[in-house]
Design an enzyme around this catalytic site. Structure first.
Site, mmCIF file in Angstrom:
data_model
loop_
_atom_site.group_PDB
_atom_site.id
_atom_site.type_symbol
_atom_site.label_atom_id
_atom_site.label_comp_id
_atom_site.label_asym_id
_atom_site.label_seq_id
_atom_site.Cartn_x
_atom_site.Cartn_y
_atom_site.Cartn_z
ATOM 1 N N SER A 134 40.148 -46.873 -74.962
ATOM 2 C CA SER A 134 40.077 -45.461 -74.580
ATOM 3 C C SER A 134 39.827 -45.318 -73.080
ATOM 4 C CB SER A 134 39.001 -44.766 -75.421
ATOM 5 O OG SER A 134 39.118 -43.370 -75.334
ATOM 6 N N HIS A 170 45.335 -43.457 -78.182
ATOM 7 C CA HIS A 170 45.313 -42.692 -79.442
ATOM 8 C C HIS A 170 46.562 -41.803 -79.541
ATOM 9 C CE1 HIS A 170 41.317 -44.266 -79.576
ATOM 10 N NE2 HIS A 170 40.900 -43.522 -78.564
#
Length: 243
Positions: A134, A170
């Protein structure tokens, strides 16, 4: 020494029977062991700046890696001051620097206040594996879409830019329209072209070149996304190797 980065999208919601992020973390350790080229445990420094040095995050990594004979785990926290007396010296002795996900905006602001960008570039040049999920993926790139400012995704372009393109994590998230937002930002020139990863997919770079994509989730992919010069994008799927 080989300059290398392993940037990945963590598994946000493990499915029944999945091991979550553990195989990705084991892959990080394997790359760190290759980097050593000598016998001995992998020296892994965990950096939780993006979650404000949350003690719960630190405890989780200490539970996973703290008792292993093949890992020497250290933690670099920056609140209220660096947890080691010589940050540069400590990071340069590591095999892996693993950066936690969270707020990439806050991460970069704190790093710059402490002079970390130059230190991490030096680590990269010295062959230390730079890794993370992330925000810990976006930070090595020019930037990417982030919700660090608000609920709405916005382009972030203040990453370290060791990798001279953008990154989206994501990419298949059902919670936010990340896939569409990233492609819209690339088409509009708000972000340069780059690479997106779906949950469970990681990208291994040598220098600035992608050498392999890997996944812990069957069917998950990475994507190369570039502007097409006509207010759109060209995207190319990348099929990763299963871990």
């Amino acid at each position: 020494m080989r300059r290398q980065v392993f940037a990945f999208s963590g598994v946000l919601t493990p499915r029944p029977g999945e091991r979550g992020n553990r195989p990705l973390l084991e892959h990080v350790l394997a790359l760190g062991a290759e980097r050593r080229q000598t016998e001995g445990p992998v020296r892994l420094c965990y950096v939780p700046t993006a979650v404000g040095d949350d003690p719960a995050a630190v405890s989780a990594y200490q539970r996973v890696f703290g008792g292993r004979d093949d890992v020497v785990l250290s933690v670099l926290t920056l609140f209220p001051q660096p947890s080691v007396p010589d940050v540069r010296g400590h990071l340069l002795t590591q095999d892996v620097v693993l950066v936690e996900g969270g707020s990439v905006v806050n991460l970069m602001a704190v790093w710059r206040a402490h002079g970390l960008p130059d230190v991490l570039r030096e680590c990269w040049d010295a062959g230390v594996l730079l890794a993370g999920p992330s925000a810990g993926s976006l930070c090595w790139h020019v930037g990417g879409p982030t919700d660090a400012w608000s609920e709405r995704l916005a382009p972030f372009t203040e990453g370290l830019a060791l990798l001279p393109h953008s990154n989206a994590v994501h990419d298949d998230s059902a919670e936010q329209p990340r896939r569409a937002a990233y492609r819209r930002m690339v088409a509009a020139g708000e972000l340069p072209g780059g690479l997106a990863t779906e949950d469970g997919v990681g990208l291994h770079y040598l220098g600035t070149e992608l050498v392999e994509a890997v996944t812990v989730r069957p069917g998950a992919r990475a994507w190369r996304v570039d502007p097409d010069g006509a207010d759109g994008v060209v995207e190319r799927p990348i099929t990763p190797r299963a871990l």
